[in-house]
Design a protein around this motif. Structure first.
Motif, PDB file in Angstrom:
ATOM      1  N   VAL A 136       0.832  -1.203   0.000  1.00 14.55           N
ATOM      2  CA  VAL A 136       0.000   0.000   0.000  1.00 14.55           C
ATOM      3  C   VAL A 136       0.868   1.255   0.000  1.00 14.55           C
ATOM      4  CG1 VAL A 136      -1.647   1.365   1.345  1.00 14.55           C
ATOM      5  CG2 VAL A 136      -1.992  -1.100   1.095  1.00 14.55           C
ATOM      6  N   VAL A 137       1.896   1.286   0.845  1.00 12.83           N
ATOM      7  CA  VAL A 137       2.779   2.457   0.928  1.00 12.83           C
ATOM      8  C   VAL A 137       3.490   2.691  -0.404  1.00 12.83           C
ATOM      9  CG1 VAL A 137       4.873   3.375   1.988  1.00 12.83           C
ATOM     10  CG2 VAL A 137       3.113   2.330   3.414  1.00 12.83           C
ATOM     11  N   MET A 138       4.047   1.612  -0.983  1.00  7.26           N
ATOM     12  CA  MET A 138       4.751   1.760  -2.253  1.00  7.26           C
ATOM     13  C   MET A 138       3.796   2.104  -3.385  1.00  7.26           C
ATOM     14  SD  MET A 138       7.798  -1.081  -2.173  1.00  7.26           S
ATOM     15  CE  MET A 138       8.492  -0.381  -3.657  1.00  7.26           C
ATOM     16  N   GLY A 139       2.576   1.573  -3.334  1.00 11.19           N
ATOM     17  CA  GLY A 139       1.573   1.911  -4.343  1.00 11.19           C
ATOM     18  C   GLY A 139       1.261   3.390  -4.329  1.00 11.19           C
ATOM     19  N   ILE A 140       1.108   3.957  -3.134  1.00  9.19           N
ATOM     20  CA  ILE A 140       0.835   5.390  -3.005  1.00  9.19           C
ATOM     21  C   ILE A 140       2.032   6.218  -3.481  1.00  9.19           C
ATOM     22  CG2 ILE A 140       0.417   7.258  -1.344  1.00  9.19           C
ATOM     23  CD1 ILE A 140      -1.158   5.196   0.343  1.00  9.19           C
ATOM     24  N   ALA A 141       3.241   5.790  -3.088  1.00 10.82           N
ATOM     25  CA  ALA A 141       4.457   6.512  -3.483  1.00 10.82           C
ATOM     26  C   ALA A 141       4.629   6.532  -4.998  1.00 10.82           C
ATOM     27  CB  ALA A 141       5.673   5.872  -2.830  1.00 10.82           C
ATOM     28  N   LEU A 142       4.361   5.403  -5.649  1.00  9.03           N
ATOM     29  CA  LEU A 142       4.477   5.341  -7.107  1.00  9.03           C
ATOM     30  C   LEU A 142       3.429   6.213  -7.778  1.00  9.03           C
ATOM     31  CD1 LEU A 142       5.173   1.534  -7.643  1.00  9.03           C
ATOM     32  CD2 LEU A 142       6.755   3.419  -8.042  1.00  9.03           C
ATOM     33  N   ALA A 143       2.213   6.244  -7.219  1.00  6.33           N
ATOM     34  CA  ALA A 143       1.145   7.078  -7.781  1.00  6.33           C
ATOM     35  C   ALA A 143       1.518   8.558  -7.700  1.00  6.33           C
ATOM     36  CB  ALA A 143      -0.163   6.823  -7.033  1.00  6.33           C
ATOM     37  N   SER A 280       1.405   0.799  -9.471  1.00  2.00           N
ATOM     38  CA  SER A 280       0.768   1.412  -8.303  1.00  2.00           C
ATOM     39  C   SER A 280      -0.604   0.806  -8.052  1.00  2.00           C
ATOM     40  CB  SER A 280       0.639   2.918  -8.510  1.00  2.00           C
ATOM     41  OG  SER A 280      -0.135   3.504  -7.486  1.00  2.00           O
ATOM     42  N   ILE A 281      -1.406   0.714  -9.103  1.00  6.87           N
ATOM     43  CA  ILE A 281      -2.745   0.133  -8.976  1.00  6.87           C
ATOM     44  C   ILE A 281      -2.656  -1.326  -8.534  1.00  6.87           C
ATOM     45  CG2 ILE A 281      -4.815  -0.551 -10.264  1.00  6.87           C
ATOM     46  CD1 ILE A 281      -4.354   1.941 -12.023  1.00  6.87           C
TER      47      ILE A 281
END
Length: 297
Positions: A136-143, A280-281
Motif C-alpha cells: 500500500v505504501v509503495m503503491g501510493i508513493a508510485l502514484a 501502483s494500482i
C-alpha cells in the motif's frame, strides 16, 4: 576495470551458473519434461518478457496468464517457475542494456551491488515485514511520483524533471540511490518488484529515464539465478513452462529492446508513467485485498 565491465562480468558468471544448474536438472530429470503445454507457455513467455523489457515487469503478467490458461498443475510451483523461467531472459535484457546504454559506470556498479547486498543481507529483516502495508505504501508513493512526472512532461511544472538528462549521479544523490536500491533489493525477497520503484528513483534523482533500464535489469539479473538454485534443488518448478518461457522470452526481449532503443525521451517518459501507474494500482489492489482478508479472518 570500470564499473560497467565489472557488472557485465558478474552477469556473465550468473548466466553460466543458471545455465549449468538449469541444464543439469533437465538432463537428470528428462523423463519429467512433460508437465505443460509448450506452445501456450511459449506464447506467454514471449508476451510477458517483451513487456518486461519495456519496464512493465514479467512476474505479475506471467502469473495471470499461467493461471488463466491452467498451465501449472499446482500453484505451489508458481514462484519457482517464475524465477527459473525469467532468469535467463532478464540476464539477456541486462546484457543488452549495459552494453549499449551509456550509463555512468560508477552509478551502475554502486546501485547493482547495493541491490545484491540488499537481497542477501536484508532479506531476513524485510521478509518479516507486513507485506500488505509495504504494498500500500509503495503503491501510493508510485502514484505520487507518476503524478509529478505527468505535471512535468505536460509542462505544468516546467522545472520538475527539466534536468533529467544525466547519465549518472555522484555525492549525496548516489548515496541516497544506493540506500534505496539496497531496500528495493531486499523487498524483492518479500515479493515486491524492483522495476517501477527504480524507475521512480532514477527520475527523482534527475537521471535520464533510459538509464533506469540497465540499472534495474542488471540488479534483478544478478539476484534471480541465486534464488532459482533453491527452487531447482527442491524440485519446486514446472519444467516445460520454464523451458518454453526462457526460449520465447529471450526472443521477446530482443524485439522489445529494439523498440525501446528507438524511442525518444518524451515517449520513454510516458512509458515510465504508464508502468508506474500500472504497478501502483496493482500494489494498492493487492495490499487492500490482503487487508480485507485479514479483517474477515
Amino acid at each position: 576495470m570500470n564499473g560497467t565491465l565489472i557488472v557485465r562480468v558478474i552477469l556473465t558468471i550468473m548466466l553460466i551458473y543458471i545455465v549449468i544448474i538449469f541444464g543439469r536438472d533437465l538432463i537428470v530429470n528428462r523423463k519429467k519434461i512433460n508437465d505443460g503445454n509448450w506452445i501456450v507457455t511459449g506464447i506467454i513467455g514471449f508476451i510477458t518478457n517483451f513487456f518486461d523489457t519495456l519496464g512493465i515487469g514479467s512476474y505479475a503478467p506471467t502469473t495471470m496468464f499461467l493461471k488463466l490458461t491452467h498451465s501449472l498443475k499446482n500453484d505451489k510451483l508458481l514462484p519457482g517457475t517464475l524465477t527459473v523461467a525469467c532468469s535467463i531472459p532478464v540476464l539477456v535484457e541486462a546484457f543488452l542494456y549495459t552494453g549499449t546504454v551509456k550509463v555512468e559506470s560508477t552509478t551502475l556498479l554502486v546501485m547493482v551491488v547495493a541491490a545484491i547486498l540488499g537481497s542477501w543481507l536484508g532479506a531476513r529483516v524485510v521478509s518479516k515485514l507486513d507485506e500488505k502495508k509495504i504494498q500500500v505504501v509503495m503503491g501510493i508513493a508510485l502514484a505520487i511520483t507518476a503524478v509529478l512526472m505527468i505535471l512535468s512532461v505536460t509542462g505544468v511544472t516546467a522545472a520538475l524533471g527539466a534536468g533529467n538528462t544525466a547519465m549518472g549521479i555522484h555525492g549525496w544523490k548516489l548515496w541516497v540511490a544506493a540506500i534505496v536500491n539496497f531496500i528495493l533489493g531486499a523487498l524483492m525477497t518479500a515479493g515486491i518488484g524492483l522495476y517501477a520503484p527504480c524507475l521512480a528513483l532514477v527520475y527523482l534523482m534527475g537521471m535520464n529515464p533510459l538509464v533506469t533500464f540497465p540499472i534495474m535489469m542488471a540488479s534483478c539479473a544478478a539476484l534471480m539465478p541465486v534464488a532459482a538454485h533453491t527452487f531447482i534443488k527442491n524440485d519446486d518448478y514446472a519444467r516445460v513452462p520454464s523451458i518454453a518461457i526462457t526460449i520465447c522470452g529471450c526472443l521477446g526481449v530482443y524485439i522489445a529492446y529494439t523498440f525501446v532503443k528507438s524511442m525518444n525521451v518524451k515517449m520513454l517518459t510516458w512509458l515510465v508513467i504508464i508502468v508506474m501507474i500500472y504497478t501502483s494500482i496493482l500494489m494498492l489492489v493487492e495490499g487492500i485485498r490482503k487487508f480485507k482478508a485479514q479483517n474477515k479472518a
